[in-house]
Design a protein around this motif. Structure first.
Motif, PDB file in Angstrom:
ATOM      1  N   VAL A 176       5.476   5.118   4.710  1.00  0.00           N
ATOM      2  CA  VAL A 176       6.488   5.466   3.710  1.00  0.00           C
ATOM      3  C   VAL A 176       6.539   6.978   3.571  1.00  0.00           C
ATOM      4  N   ARG A 177       7.562   7.471   2.849  1.00  0.00           N
ATOM      5  CA  ARG A 177       7.713   8.919   2.684  1.00  0.00           C
ATOM      6  C   ARG A 177       7.081   9.447   1.400  1.00  0.00           C
ATOM      7  N   LYS A 178       7.001   8.610   0.370  1.00  0.00           N
ATOM      8  CA  LYS A 178       6.616   9.095  -0.952  1.00  0.00           C
ATOM      9  C   LYS A 178       5.436   8.313  -1.514  1.00  0.00           C
ATOM     10  N   PRO A 179       4.595   8.980  -2.314  1.00  0.00           N
ATOM     11  CA  PRO A 179       3.441   8.286  -2.917  1.00  0.00           C
ATOM     12  C   PRO A 179       3.843   7.096  -3.776  1.00  0.00           C
ATOM     13  N   GLU A 180       4.963   7.207  -4.518  1.00  0.00           N
ATOM     14  CA  GLU A 180       5.370   6.086  -5.362  1.00  0.00           C
ATOM     15  C   GLU A 180       5.760   4.858  -4.537  1.00  0.00           C
ATOM     16  N   GLN A 181       6.259   5.092  -3.324  1.00  0.00           N
ATOM     17  CA  GLN A 181       6.561   3.961  -2.444  1.00  0.00           C
ATOM     18  C   GLN A 181       5.271   3.298  -1.973  1.00  0.00           C
ATOM     19  N   ALA A 182       4.257   4.122  -1.729  1.00  0.00           N
ATOM     20  CA  ALA A 182       2.947   3.582  -1.348  1.00  0.00           C
ATOM     21  C   ALA A 182       2.371   2.748  -2.488  1.00  0.00           C
ATOM     22  N   ASP A 183       2.522   3.225  -3.715  1.00  0.00           N
ATOM     23  CA  ASP A 183       2.025   2.479  -4.875  1.00  0.00           C
ATOM     24  C   ASP A 183       2.706   1.117  -4.978  1.00  0.00           C
ATOM     25  N   LEU A 184       4.019   1.092  -4.725  1.00  0.00           N
ATOM     26  CA  LEU A 184       4.771  -0.161  -4.796  1.00  0.00           C
ATOM     27  C   LEU A 184       4.217  -1.175  -3.794  1.00  0.00           C
ATOM     28  N   LEU A 185       3.959  -0.727  -2.567  1.00  0.00           N
ATOM     29  CA  LEU A 185       3.461  -1.632  -1.540  1.00  0.00           C
ATOM     30  C   LEU A 185       2.032  -2.087  -1.816  1.00  0.00           C
ATOM     31  N   ARG A 186       1.203  -1.167  -2.275  1.00  0.00           N
ATOM     32  CA  ARG A 186      -0.183  -1.549  -2.574  1.00  0.00           C
ATOM     33  C   ARG A 186      -0.232  -2.565  -3.712  1.00  0.00           C
ATOM     34  N   ALA A 187       0.664  -2.401  -4.690  1.00  0.00           N
ATOM     35  CA  ALA A 187       0.730  -3.368  -5.787  1.00  0.00           C
ATOM     36  C   ALA A 187       1.138  -4.743  -5.280  1.00  0.00           C
ATOM     37  N   ALA A 188       1.854  -4.776  -4.147  1.00  0.00           N
ATOM     38  CA  ALA A 188       2.280  -6.040  -3.545  1.00  0.00           C
ATOM     39  C   ALA A 188       1.260  -6.584  -2.550  1.00  0.00           C
ATOM     40  N   GLY A 189       0.096  -5.938  -2.462  1.00  0.00           N
ATOM     41  CA  GLY A 189      -0.972  -6.447  -1.614  1.00  0.00           C
ATOM     42  C   GLY A 189      -1.126  -5.785  -0.268  1.00  0.00           C
ATOM     43  N   ALA A 190      -0.303  -4.773   0.027  1.00  0.00           N
ATOM     44  CA  ALA A 190      -0.401  -4.102   1.328  1.00  0.00           C
ATOM     45  C   ALA A 190      -1.780  -3.449   1.488  1.00  0.00           C
ATOM     46  N   ARG A 191      -2.372  -3.636   2.645  1.00  0.00           N
ATOM     47  CA  ARG A 191      -3.734  -3.143   2.869  1.00  0.00           C
ATOM     48  C   ARG A 191      -3.765  -1.767   3.533  1.00  0.00           C
ATOM     49  N   HIS A 192      -2.738  -1.445   4.309  1.00  0.00           N
ATOM     50  CA  HIS A 192      -2.718  -0.174   5.031  1.00  0.00           C
ATOM     51  C   HIS A 192      -1.372   0.499   4.793  1.00  0.00           C
ATOM     52  N   VAL A 193      -1.369   1.567   4.003  1.00  0.00           N
ATOM     53  CA  VAL A 193      -0.154   2.304   3.686  1.00  0.00           C
ATOM     54  C   VAL A 193      -0.400   3.784   3.942  1.00  0.00           C
ATOM     55  N   CYS A 194       0.454   4.415   4.723  1.00  0.00           N
ATOM     56  CA  CYS A 194       0.325   5.831   5.057  1.00  0.00           C
ATOM     57  C   CYS A 194       1.575   6.567   4.584  1.00  0.00           C
ATOM     58  N   VAL A 195       1.371   7.700   3.920  1.00  0.00           N
ATOM     59  CA  VAL A 195       2.470   8.494   3.386  1.00  0.00           C
ATOM     60  C   VAL A 195       2.750   9.639   4.358  1.00  0.00           C
ATOM     61  N   SER A 196       3.926   9.628   4.968  1.00  0.00           N
ATOM     62  CA  SER A 196       4.217  10.590   6.036  1.00  0.00           C
ATOM     63  C   SER A 196       4.281  12.028   5.535  1.00  0.00           C
ATOM     64  N   SER A 197       4.521  12.227   4.235  1.00  0.00           N
ATOM     65  CA  SER A 197       4.596  13.581   3.687  1.00  0.00           C
ATOM     66  C   SER A 197       3.237  14.124   3.266  1.00  0.00           C
ATOM     67  N   ALA A 198       2.193  13.309   3.352  1.00  0.00           N
ATOM     68  CA  ALA A 198       0.858  13.739   2.921  1.00  0.00           C
ATOM     69  C   ALA A 198       0.198  14.607   3.991  1.00  0.00           C
ATOM     70  N   PRO A 199      -0.573  15.622   3.591  1.00  0.00           N
ATOM     71  CA  PRO A 199      -1.281  16.462   4.573  1.00  0.00           C
ATOM     72  C   PRO A 199      -2.226  15.662   5.465  1.00  0.00           C
ATOM     73  N   SER A 200      -2.728  14.546   4.948  1.00  0.00           N
ATOM     74  CA  SER A 200      -3.687  13.738   5.699  1.00  0.00           C
ATOM     75  C   SER A 200      -3.032  12.637   6.520  1.00  0.00           C
ATOM     76  N   PHE A 201      -1.709  12.715   6.698  1.00  0.00           N
ATOM     77  CA  PHE A 201      -0.990  11.604   7.335  1.00  0.00           C
ATOM     78  C   PHE A 201      -1.536  11.265   8.714  1.00  0.00           C
ATOM     79  N   THR A 202      -1.756  12.244   9.556  1.00  0.00           N
ATOM     80  CA  THR A 202      -2.214  11.969  10.924  1.00  0.00           C
ATOM     81  C   THR A 202      -3.539  11.224  10.921  1.00  0.00           C
ATOM     82  N   GLU A 203      -4.471  11.687  10.107  1.00  0.00           N
ATOM     83  CA  GLU A 203      -5.768  11.015  10.035  1.00  0.00           C
ATOM     84  C   GLU A 203      -5.645   9.632   9.395  1.00  0.00           C
TER      85      GLU A 203
END
Length: 381
Positions: free
Chosen positions: A207-234
Motif C-alpha cells: 500500500v502507499r499510506k500507513p492508514e491503508q496498512a492499518d485498515l488491512l492489518r485490522a482485517a487480519g492481513a499478516r504481511h503489509v508493506c508501505v511503499s512510501s516508508a523508508p524501510s520499504f525495501t527491507e
C-alpha cells in the motif's frame, strides 16, 4: 415486459471526437426484444471500476472538464491532449456504451428454459453497456443472486471478485505458493486478502499510506508493506522471505514498483541460497501488470537475475483460458460469499445524471481508495 413498461431507456455514452474532445452524454436506447436465449435486465446498480474509468475518459485531461445542460441533456466535455490522440485513434467518432457489470431484475425473457428461469429474479450481469436503464443480454451472462439479495449487494460480483480469484488460480496453475499484490487496500485488494486468509495462502500486501496498512492489518492481513516508508525495501524483502512469494500482481503499471517486487523476490531467494550463481536464482519470478494507476513508463533495474518474467494480465482472457467449467465454479463461490468474502463498499450512490456532474467525476475519476461509486440508472429519472 408488460405494455406499461418502457421498451427504451437512457444509457451513458462516451465519445472522443476527431478534433480531440471527450463527450460523456446520455442517449435514449431501445431495449431489443430478447431472443430465445436472452433476457431484458432493468439495471438497478452498476459500479464504476478502474477498468470502466479507462473507457469512460480515455486519455482526456480531466482538469479541462466542463459540464453543460441539465437532466437527460447533461453533457460533460474534456480535452484530449494532442500527444495522446494517436492512442485514441481506434475509437474516434464512436459513441460507446460503458459499464462492465451490474445487477437488477429480469423484466422480460426469451423462450428458452434458461432465460425463463430468470424472469422476475434479481441477477448480476457481466456484458458491458451496464450504465443503462435496460440491457438485453444472453441468459448465460447472468448470475442468479440468492433470494433476498439486493441489486446493490450483487452489482460488483464479477470484475473484482473474479479478478481476485483469478490471481489465486493463476498462482496455483503456474506453480507458485504465495503472491504479492499492490494497491492492496482497494476493494479488490481487501477481497484478495480475505480469500488468502480463507485458503491459507501467503499474501504480501503493498500500500502507499500507513492508514491503508492499518485498515488491512485490522482485517487480519499478516504481511503489509508501505511503499512510501523508508524501510520499504527491507520490509518487502522480509515479507517475501516469510511467505516465499514468487508471483506478483501490480495495479500501478507505471513507475518502478514492478521492478522493485522482482528485485525483492531475488533478494529473498538469495538469503536462503546455498551457493552463488552469477546468473542469479534459478527460481522463476513473475510479475503481472493488470492496472494502470500510474500512466507513466514502467521502469526497472535488472537486479533480479535471469529467471524472471513481466507481462500483462486481464480478467477476460484468463476466463477464456480456464474454460467455462472453472469460470462457473468461481462464479458460484462469489455468489455464496457476496456479503462476506466478496462484499464491496461504496463511497456514494448516484444517478446517471449525477455521474456526469463535475464534482462526482472528480471523486471517482481519481481512482483513490474509498472513492468507489455505484450508479443506479433508474434514480432521479
Amino acid at each position: 415486459m408488460t405494455d406499461d413498461t418502457p421498451r427504451s431507456g437512457l444509457q451513458l455514452r462516451t465519445l472522443i471526437t476527431p478534433d480531440g474532445v471527450l463527450e460523456l452524454s446520455l442517449a435514449r436506447v431501445a431495449a431489443p426484444v430478447p431472443a430465445a436465449d436472452e433476457v431484458v435486465l432493468r439495471v438497478e446498480a452498476a459500479p464504476i471500476n478502474p477498468s470502466d474509468i479507462g473507457l469512460l475518459f480515455g486519455a482526456a485531461d480531466l482538469a479541462t472538464l466542463a459540464v453543460t445542460g441539465s437532466g437527460a441533456a447533461t453533457v460533460a466535455r474534456a480535452r484530449v491532449p494532442a500527444g495522446a490522440m494517436k492512442a485514441m485513434a481506434g475509437r474516434l467518432g464512436q459513441s460507446l456504451p460503458a459499464g462492465n457489470e451490474g445487477a437488477g431484475v429480469v423484466v422480460e425473457a426469451g423462450s428458452s428454459p434458461a432465460a425463463q428461469a430468470l424472469l422476475g429474479r434479481t441477477v448480476a450481469a457481466l456484458g458491458g453497456g451496464m450504465y443503462a436503464q435496460f440491457r438485453t443480454l444472453k441468459a448465460e451472462q447472468c448470475l442468479l443472486l440468492p433470494e433476498g439479495t439486493a441489486a446493490a449487494d450483487g452489482a460488483s460480483c464479477f470484475v473484482n471478485p473474479l479478478t481476485a480469484l483469478g490471481m489465486v488460480e493463476t498462482m496455483r496453475r503456474e506453480g507458485h505458493r504465495a503472491l504479492v499484490h499492490t494497491a492492496a487496500a482497494s476493494n479488490l485488494g481487501q477481497m484478495l486478502n480475505r480469500i488468502c486468509l480463507e485458503d491459507g495462502i501467503g499474501l504480501v500486501n503493498i500500500v502507499r499510506k500507513p492508514e491503508q496498512a492499518d485498515l488491512l492489518r485490522a482485517a487480519g492481513a499478516r504481511h503489509v508493506c508501505v511503499s512510501s516508508a523508508p524501510s520499504f525495501t527491507e520490509d518487502l524483502t522480509q515479507a517475501l522471505v516469510d511467505t516465499g512469494a514468487t508471483i506478483g500482481f501490480d495495479a500501478t503499471g507505471g513507475g518502478t514498483l514492478a521492478g522493485q517486487i522482482l528485485g525483492g523476490m531475488e533478494a529473498a531467494l538469495n538469503r536462503t541460497a546455498t551457493e552463488y550463481s552469477r546468473y542469479g536464482s534459478t527460481t522463476h519470478k513473475q510479475v503481472y501488470v493488470y492496472g494502470g494507476l500510474d500512466t507513466g513508463p514502467t521502469t526497472f533495474h535488472r537486479n533480479f537475475g535471469m529467471s524472471w518474467g513481466m507481462g500483462g494480465w486481464l480478467l477476460f482472457p484468463f476466463l477464456q483460458r480456464v474454460g467455462p467449467d472453472v469460470a462457473q465454479a468461481l462464479k458460484q463461490r462469489v455468489a455464496a460469499g457476496l456479503k462476506t468474502t466478496f462484499a464491496s463498499g461504496y463511497a456514494r450512490q448516484v444517478s446517471l445524471v449525477e455521474a456526469l456532474q463535475a464534482e462526482v467525476i472528480a471523486a471517482y475519476g481519481q481512482r483513490a481508495t474509498g472513492s468507489k461509486v455505484l450508479i443506479n440508472p433508474g434514480a432521479g429519472l
